[in-house]
Design a protein around this motif. Structure first.
Motif, mmCIF file in Angstrom:
data_model
loop_
_atom_site.group_PDB
_atom_site.id
_atom_site.type_symbol
_atom_site.label_atom_id
_atom_site.label_comp_id
_atom_site.label_asym_id
_atom_site.label_seq_id
_atom_site.Cartn_x
_atom_site.Cartn_y
_atom_site.Cartn_z
ATOM 1 N N VAL A 329 4.846 17.673 5.425
ATOM 2 C CA VAL A 329 3.528 17.244 5.910
ATOM 3 C C VAL A 329 3.162 17.940 7.212
ATOM 4 C CG1 VAL A 329 2.204 15.272 6.769
ATOM 5 C CG2 VAL A 329 3.655 15.032 4.738
ATOM 6 N N GLY A 330 4.137 18.079 8.123
ATOM 7 C CA GLY A 330 3.846 18.643 9.438
ATOM 8 C C GLY A 330 3.195 20.015 9.390
ATOM 9 N N PRO A 331 3.786 20.999 8.703
ATOM 10 C CA PRO A 331 3.147 22.318 8.630
ATOM 11 C C PRO A 331 1.767 22.287 7.986
ATOM 12 C CG PRO A 331 5.441 22.463 7.964
ATOM 13 C CD PRO A 331 5.124 21.004 8.089
ATOM 14 N N LEU A 332 1.579 21.425 6.989
ATOM 15 C CA LEU A 332 0.269 21.326 6.349
ATOM 16 C C LEU A 332 -0.781 20.824 7.336
ATOM 17 C CD1 LEU A 332 1.224 19.863 2.849
ATOM 18 C CD2 LEU A 332 0.894 22.256 3.499
ATOM 19 N N VAL A 333 -0.406 19.870 8.178
ATOM 20 C CA VAL A 333 -1.339 19.345 9.177
ATOM 21 C C VAL A 333 -1.705 20.440 10.186
ATOM 22 C CG1 VAL A 333 -1.605 17.696 11.067
ATOM 23 C CG2 VAL A 333 -0.559 16.964 8.921
ATOM 24 N N VAL A 334 -0.704 21.195 10.644
ATOM 25 C CA VAL A 334 -0.990 22.298 11.567
ATOM 26 C C VAL A 334 -1.901 23.322 10.892
ATOM 27 C CG1 VAL A 334 -0.021 24.080 13.072
ATOM 28 C CG2 VAL A 334 1.257 21.976 12.672
ATOM 29 N N GLY A 335 -1.631 23.618 9.620
ATOM 30 C CA GLY A 335 -2.443 24.583 8.889
ATOM 31 C C GLY A 335 -3.896 24.148 8.782
ATOM 32 N N VAL A 336 -4.120 22.862 8.512
ATOM 33 C CA VAL A 336 -5.495 22.348 8.464
ATOM 34 C C VAL A 336 -6.157 22.502 9.829
ATOM 35 C CG1 VAL A 336 -6.898 20.271 8.176
ATOM 36 C CG2 VAL A 336 -5.050 20.757 6.566
ATOM 37 N N GLY A 337 -5.375 22.281 10.888
ATOM 38 C CA GLY A 337 -5.911 22.465 12.232
ATOM 39 C C GLY A 337 -6.406 23.879 12.464
ATOM 40 N N TYR A 338 -5.626 24.867 12.049
ATOM 41 C CA TYR A 338 -6.063 26.256 12.222
ATOM 42 C C TYR A 338 -7.275 26.581 11.352
ATOM 43 C CZ TYR A 338 -2.486 27.869 15.415
ATOM 44 O OH TYR A 338 -1.728 28.064 16.536
ATOM 45 N N LEU A 339 -7.322 26.013 10.152
ATOM 46 C CA LEU A 339 -8.489 26.266 9.297
ATOM 47 C C LEU A 339 -9.757 25.693 9.910
ATOM 48 C CD1 LEU A 339 -7.054 25.695 5.707
ATOM 49 C CD2 LEU A 339 -7.642 27.867 6.801
ATOM 50 N N LEU A 340 -9.648 24.575 10.620
ATOM 51 C CA LEU A 340 -10.820 24.014 11.277
ATOM 52 C C LEU A 340 -11.361 24.944 12.360
ATOM 53 C CD1 LEU A 340 -9.964 20.209 11.685
ATOM 54 C CD2 LEU A 340 -11.571 21.265 10.096
ATOM 55 N N THR A 341 -10.474 25.735 12.969
ATOM 56 C CA THR A 341 -10.925 26.611 14.060
ATOM 57 C C THR A 341 -11.659 27.850 13.564
ATOM 58 O OG1 THR A 341 -8.852 27.889 14.213
ATOM 59 C CG2 THR A 341 -8.996 25.843 15.499
ATOM 60 N N VAL A 342 -11.716 28.079 12.258
ATOM 61 C CA VAL A 342 -12.479 29.238 11.780
ATOM 62 C C VAL A 342 -13.977 29.027 11.953
ATOM 63 C CG1 VAL A 342 -10.704 29.889 10.116
ATOM 64 C CG2 VAL A 342 -12.605 28.442 9.366
ATOM 65 N N MET A 343 -14.362 27.841 12.431
ATOM 66 C CA MET A 343 -15.770 27.577 12.735
ATOM 67 C C MET A 343 -16.229 28.299 13.995
ATOM 68 S SD MET A 343 -16.318 23.530 11.859
ATOM 69 C CE MET A 343 -15.246 22.975 13.176
ATOM 70 N N VAL A 344 -15.332 28.979 14.701
ATOM 71 C CA VAL A 344 -15.719 29.654 15.945
ATOM 72 C C VAL A 344 -16.860 30.631 15.691
ATOM 73 C CG1 VAL A 344 -13.450 29.458 17.010
ATOM 74 C CG2 VAL A 344 -13.983 31.472 15.630
ATOM 75 N N GLN A 345 -17.770 30.716 16.661
ATOM 76 C CA GLN A 345 -18.913 31.606 16.579
ATOM 77 C C GLN A 345 -19.030 32.403 17.878
ATOM 78 O OE1 GLN A 345 -22.311 29.130 15.697
ATOM 79 N NE2 GLN A 345 -21.293 28.149 13.944
ATOM 80 N N GLU A 346 -19.980 33.331 17.895
ATOM 81 C CA GLU A 346 -20.184 34.133 19.095
ATOM 82 C C GLU A 346 -20.486 33.241 20.296
ATOM 83 O OE1 GLU A 346 -19.735 37.273 19.493
ATOM 84 O OE2 GLU A 346 -19.508 37.962 17.423
ATOM 85 N N GLU A 347 -21.346 32.234 20.092
ATOM 86 C CA GLU A 347 -21.622 31.238 21.129
ATOM 87 C C GLU A 347 -20.650 30.077 20.907
ATOM 88 O OE1 GLU A 347 -23.698 31.496 23.654
ATOM 89 O OE2 GLU A 347 -24.294 33.512 23.010
ATOM 90 N N LEU A 348 -19.505 30.144 21.587
ATOM 91 C CA LEU A 348 -18.424 29.198 21.310
ATOM 92 C C LEU A 348 -18.697 27.843 21.937
ATOM 93 C CD1 LEU A 348 -15.538 28.731 20.175
ATOM 94 C CD2 LEU A 348 -14.672 29.407 22.419
ATOM 95 N N ASN A 349 -18.582 26.794 21.131
ATOM 96 C CA ASN A 349 -18.584 25.412 21.616
ATOM 97 C C ASN A 349 -17.169 24.874 21.440
ATOM 98 O OD1 ASN A 349 -18.736 22.564 21.829
ATOM 99 N ND2 ASN A 349 -20.881 22.561 21.197
#
Length: 475
Positions: A329-349
């Motif tokens: 479970v642990g690695p899967l949770v970390v992996g989901v965390g990194y996938l959420l960060t692909v929302m980064v844009q040029e104007e970073l929030n």
């Protein structure tokens, strides 16, 4: 302060020093390159020169620890780390700095296996889960607290202070170790496998050199393919030599234990992600999102807090319920965390694009690290704790250095928004594979009699390959 508490503090500080220096460098890379030159290649080598020698020498260090005494090897490593830190701090050029980093990694390799081995020798099996959780939480947090600590030093003074500061904790721990006395060499020690050590160093060095320099010279250049071929041949020769050597540096019989073998495969993918992800995120925040070194450190601080708060708790739970579910479970949770960060844009929030994912990364790492390390060395004879710990550490550090060496292949020429998204997805893929490997390969040990009162299993995992041995040690 009783002996057990002193041993635990010494083990934590010693490993923390070695791991912190591997992580703190990330936020110093832009300032380092600006002063010494060298661009992305220097930044990669600043990280990988350290990881290369740390990974290459750590197996040899494990053998030395088992043969000549853990406290003796720790002291030698601390003195070496202090001297090489000074070399890095005063380096007048990129070449001198990289040489200093390589020597520093070799000194760091002496610290980690011995620090875990003295925990194994000091704590009973029923206490080791919690002790390992504390050791793992604090030492692994070095990879996360490093960016904040390094950022403050870089912004307020200079990147050189990142290396000068090492002298202080080294002096403190050397004073603390006086009360632990000295240990004698093992009278039954086996000869050191110097041939295996040399083959391992050449194999890793040639392969990593090719991965880093291919971006500058191309795969068709002899500067790249010659070291690559030499490195791969040396790695094959290393395995063949270890199979026939009477006193191998890497006893392949260790891999007969299921949890040790599969746990190290999981470690390969999980720690590749643990190195690639923070490296990419920290550089992206500074070079393309406009964060200062200190702000980049603060931005990546939440996982540190979560790891310190919850790491020991999950270590205890893995002793009670077994490591398999946590390692899955642990690695899967970390992996989901990194996938959420692909929302980064040029104007970073930061609060919207990064923080939710970063919080999941911290939770997942707290779930993963202590159970992973406990499962692996739980299948190793305590008398071989030094080399067992060294093997797992070598796998973790080699995974990290290869991941960072390959970052040019993954992200292209720069860590802009598109490049970071690629790095985040690659990190998540590594983590998912690590979780799947853990579920398929890891087996929960039978309950320990001194932890639960249950009857111990009759089979010996070291001779049968079974994993029915209480977990008692960590990475």
């Amino acid at each position: 302060m009783d002996r057990r508490t002193r041993v635990l503090i010494v083990a934590i500080v010693v490993s923390f020093i070695a791991f912190l220096d591997g992580a703190v460098i990330n936020v110093a890379l832009p300032s380092l390159a600006a002063e010494l030159g060298g661009g992305l290649a220097l930044q990669q080598w600043a990280v990988d020169a350290y990881l290369l020698t740390l990974g290459a020498f750590i197996l040899l260090a494990g053998s030395l620890s088992d043969s000549f005494g853990r406290l003796r090897i720790i002291r030698i490593g601390l003195y070496g780390f202090a001297v090489t830190s000074v070399i890095c701090a005063i380096a007048p050029s990129g070449i001198v700095f990289i040489i200093g980093r390589a020597l520093q990694g070799a000194a760091g390799a002496l610290l980690v296996p011995s620090s875990l081995a003295i925990i194994i020798a000091t704590f009973s099996k029923s206490e080791q889960g919690r002790a390992i959780g504390q050791w793992t939480a604090w030492t692994t947090s070095a990879f996360l607290i490093g960016p904040l600590f390094g950022g403050l030093l870089v912004d307020l003074v200079s990147w050189r202070l990142v290396f000068w500061i090492n002298v202080v904790p080294i002096a403190v721990v050397l004073v603390m170790m006086r009360a632990l006395g000295r240990d004698e060499p093992n009278p039954d020690r086996e000869p050191i496998d110097w041939v295996g050590a040399a083959l391992g160093i050449v194999g890793l060095g040639g392969t990593v050199f090719a991965l880093i320099e291919q971006g500058r010279f191309g795969w068709g250049s002899p500067v790249v393919w010659v070291p690559l071929v030499v490195g791969l041949v040396a790695l094959v020769a290393f395995v063949l030599w270890e199979r026939r050597s009477r006193h191998p540096m890497l006893p392949l019989s260790l891999f007969q234990a299921r949890n040790f073998a599969w746990g190290n495969v999981a470690t390969l993918f999980i720690y590749a992600a643990f190195s690639l992800g923070p490296f990419a995120l920290t550089i992206f925040l500074q070079q393309f999102a406009g964060f200062s070194a200190t702000m980049a450190g603060l931005a990546t601080l939440p996982p540190t807090i979560m790891l310190v708060l919850f790491g020991s708790r999950f270590g205890t739970l893995s002793t009670r319920y077994g490591p398999r579910i946590f390692m899955t479970v642990g690695p899967l949770v970390v992996g989901v965390g990194y996938l959420l960060t692909v929302m980064v844009q040029e104007e970073l929030n930061y609060w919207l694009h990064l923080l939710p994912g970063i919080l999941l990364m911290g939770l997942g790492m707290a779930i993963t690290v202590a159970p992973l390390t406990a499962a692996i060395l739980g299948a190793v004879d305590p008398a071989r704790a030094g080399i067992g710990s060294a093997v797992n550490n070598a796998v973790a550090r080699i995974a990290g250095l290869v991941a960072i060496a390959s970052i040019g292949v993954i992200v292209g020429t720069q860590l802009d928004v598109v490049g970071y998204r690629r790095a985040a997805v690659a990190t998540a893929v590594f983590l998912v594979i690590g979780g799947i490997v853990s579920w398929l390969g890891i087996r929960n040990p039978a309950p320990s009699p001194d932890a639960t009162g249950a009857t111990p299993p009759a089979a010996d995992a070291r001779s049968t390959g079974s994993t029915h041995v209480p977990p008692h040690a960590a990475d």
